[in-house]
Motif scaffolding. Sequence first.
Motif, mmCIF file in Angstrom:
data_model
loop_
_atom_site.group_PDB
_atom_site.id
_atom_site.type_symbol
_atom_site.label_atom_id
_atom_site.label_comp_id
_atom_site.label_asym_id
_atom_site.label_seq_id
_atom_site.Cartn_x
_atom_site.Cartn_y
_atom_site.Cartn_z
ATOM 1 N N VAL A 157 3.779 2.791 2.732
ATOM 2 C CA VAL A 157 3.213 2.713 4.309
ATOM 3 C C VAL A 157 3.143 1.307 4.506
ATOM 4 C CG1 VAL A 157 1.104 2.596 4.816
ATOM 5 C CG2 VAL A 157 1.215 4.191 3.067
ATOM 6 N N TRP B 292 0.961 -1.017 0.199
ATOM 7 C CA TRP B 292 0.076 -0.109 0.131
ATOM 8 C C TRP B 292 0.999 1.357 0.503
ATOM 9 C CZ3 TRP B 292 -5.606 -0.364 -0.353
ATOM 10 C CH2 TRP B 292 -5.909 -1.478 -0.055
ATOM 11 N N TYR C 77 -4.781 6.321 -1.550
ATOM 12 C CA TYR C 77 -4.222 5.419 -1.167
ATOM 13 C C TYR C 77 -4.350 4.258 -2.534
ATOM 14 C CZ TYR C 77 -3.396 6.429 3.932
ATOM 15 O OH TYR C 77 -2.920 6.933 5.230
ATOM 16 N N ARG D 248 0.972 5.643 -0.326
ATOM 17 C CA ARG D 248 -0.104 6.854 -0.336
ATOM 18 C C ARG D 248 0.459 8.655 -0.896
ATOM 19 N NH1 ARG D 248 -0.818 7.724 6.205
ATOM 20 N NH2 ARG D 248 1.585 8.280 6.590
ATOM 21 N N ASP E 36 -2.359 11.185 8.258
ATOM 22 C CA ASP E 36 -2.962 9.672 7.434
ATOM 23 C C ASP E 36 -3.615 10.138 6.158
ATOM 24 O OD1 ASP E 36 -3.518 8.111 10.490
ATOM 25 O OD2 ASP E 36 -1.859 8.335 9.313
#
Length: 124
Positions: free
Chosen positions: A48, A36, A94, A38, A90
Amino acid sequence: DVQLVESGGGSVRAGGSLRLSCAASGNTASVRCMGWFRQAPGKEREGVATIYRDSGLTVYADSVKGRFTISRDNTKNAVYLQMNSLKPEDTALYYCAADPRPCNQIAGSQKDRSWGQGTQVTVS
């Protein structure tokens, strides 16, 4: 060629949780590492978490250690990202990624990597 479709993004309050899912199709047998990434507005895309498709060995960015958990289900050709204790920082788009190289060899090059279309996560 590998096709990836993400789902599970959304908007949550700080401290909340979300679970992202990524479904892979196509030549999934060629995949050795899934991950993953982002990208926040005005920032570069960053890693990530990654997971070896065979062993399940995982690596996390320091910024998400202890809060995010990556997992995979090879029977479903899927990878997941459980995100807990979310913070406003955050917030990002993503992306799921699949790479034919081992996870410890993917830094610095995106050659032959497959990407999903991205799913938005917003934390307020």
